[in-house]
Design an enzyme around this catalytic site. Structure first.
Site, PDB file in Angstrom:
ATOM      1  N   ASP A  74       0.854  -1.181   0.000  1.00 20.76           N
ATOM      2  CA  ASP A  74       0.000   0.000   0.000  1.00 20.76           C
ATOM      3  C   ASP A  74       0.895   1.238   0.000  1.00 20.76           C
ATOM      4  OD1 ASP A  74      -2.095   1.751   0.183  1.00 20.76           O
ATOM      5  OD2 ASP A  74      -2.546   1.348   2.289  1.00 20.76           O
TER       6      ASP A  74
ATOM      7  N   ASP B 243      -2.802   2.328  -6.142  1.00 13.68           N
ATOM      8  CA  ASP B 243      -1.620   2.293  -5.281  1.00 13.68           C
ATOM      9  C   ASP B 243      -1.571   1.096  -4.349  1.00 13.68           C
ATOM     10  OD1 ASP B 243      -3.854   3.324  -3.838  1.00 13.68           O
ATOM     11  OD2 ASP B 243      -2.509   4.045  -2.288  1.00 13.68           O
ATOM     12  N   GLU B 244      -2.373   0.096  -4.596  1.00 13.37           N
ATOM     13  CA  GLU B 244      -2.536  -0.974  -3.606  1.00 13.37           C
ATOM     14  C   GLU B 244      -2.767  -2.298  -4.313  1.00 13.37           C
ATOM     15  OE1 GLU B 244      -5.573  -1.820   0.179  1.00 13.37           O
ATOM     16  OE2 GLU B 244      -5.981  -0.231  -1.279  1.00 13.37           O
TER      17      GLU B 244
END
Length: 351
Positions: free
Chosen positions: A9, A104-105
């Site tokens: 993350d 983003d994860e």
């Protein structure tokens, strides 16, 4: 073979990209979001801004009241997608079993990997090192034997850290964990569980499966496993969302439409937070409202809508409730995505 799952993350992703591109923003309270006079919301903010209580899905106007010196910048999705692609290319150097959750994860299954003699801890360290060196932002990681624990662990040492939950540590780790940390448990559900006497997973473990299912339906069976640290969900390589939604089951039935409308703001707040977290660069195709009545009959009302808003959900709720015209035990709101999505910047107005 024991599974090895990494949850990566990136730390305050949008804000990190902005601070990377403009170092003058690093030490000032910074938020990415829509303008206050356009009923905008905060997509994310940096850690100096979080000291003022600012968070994702907060109304921009509220954020500016809490921090008058807040620097607000509009989102630049082209830059975020570029950074996201660079991050995901790094993931692909270590495994092809990747489940993206947002820009983003992602979950990575590194079971049986030849990298670093199969050490998921060292793989996560190297991924984080390369993200910082090659993309110019930081990321945190959680390492565990399943997705539930890996995701919880990735929050443990934020920002720019990682945490491992080893198989022999699961029992002790999960017992003291607040039930609010479990997957699918929002603020309202957590408050409901807490009001019934379960604060930690250890408390929830004392509830028999039958009680959980009777109280929460199918989700009760999931809670029964989760509070024991069990999660057999595989890492899905096709991670593109088909929908995003939130729903609450209420302790007492909502007697009429007016009572349902009173519960809408809490749903909107939770949905807004999840929507912002999802990346927000893929416009939804439809918005929908789900109603489950006290007798377990249910209905769903939806409309084509590329920019969901509080007004749209209120209209759908007003149209859907008369279909049953009975007390309501569950409300849900959400969006569906097209099979062939068109990407582009968008905002979310939930005020």
């Amino acid at each position: 073979m024991q599974r090895k799952i990494i949850h990566i993350d990136c730390d305050c992703f949008y804000a990190s990209v902005e601070m990377r591109d403009n170092p003058a923003l690093r030490d000032v309270p910074l938020a990415i979001g829509g303008a206050a006079d356009q009923r905008g919301v905060v997509a994310t903010c940096n850690y100096p801004a979080r000291k003022f209580g600012i968070h994702s899905a907060m109304a921009t106007a509220t954020a500016l009241k809490r921090c008058p010196d807040l620097v607000l910048v509009p989102p630049r999705f082209d830059r975020y997608r570029e950074a996201s692609r660079a991050v995901h290319r790094i993931f692909a150097d270590f495994t092809d079993s990747i489940e993206p959750l947002s820009l983003d994860e992602a979950y990575l299954d590194v079971t049986g990997s030849a990298h670093f003699q199969g050490s998921a801890t060292l793989i996560a360290q190297e991924i984080r090192r390369r993200i910082e060196a090659e993309v110019g932002i930081t990321a945190s990681a959680g390492i565990a034997a399943n997705k539930l624990l890996a995701k919880i662990a990735s929050d443990w040492n934020k920002p720019n850290g990682q945490f491992v939950v080893r198989p022999e540590q699961v029992t002790g780790f999960i017992r003291d964990l607040p039930v609010a940390k479990l997957w699918g448990v929002g603020k309202v559900t957590a408050a409901r569980i807490n009001s019934m006497g379960a604060i930690t997973c250890a408390d929830l473990q004392t509830w028999p499966l039958e009680k959980l299912v009777a109280t929460f339906g199918k989700f009760g069976a999931s809670l029964h496993k989760q509070c024991r640290g069990l999660d057999d969900r595989p890492v899905q390589r096709d991670g593109r969302r088909k929908s995003l939604s939130v729903e609450y089951t209420y302790n007492q039935d909502l007697p009429d439409l007016a009572a349902c409308m009173e519960k809408l703001p809490a749903l909107l707040e939770d949905f807004g937070r999840r929507f912002a977290r999802s990346g927000g660069d893929e416009p939804p195709h439809k918005s929908f409202v789900k109603i489950k009545y006290h007798d377990f009959t249910q209905t769903t009302m939806e409309c084509v809508c590329h920019q969901p808003s509080a007004e749209i959900f209120a209209q759908l709720l007003a149209q859907a409730w008369p279909r049953g015209g009975k007390p309501v035990r569950l409300l849900g709101i959400g969006v569906r995505y097209a099979d062939n999505p068109q990407t582009g910047p968008m905002s979310l107005s939930l005020l």
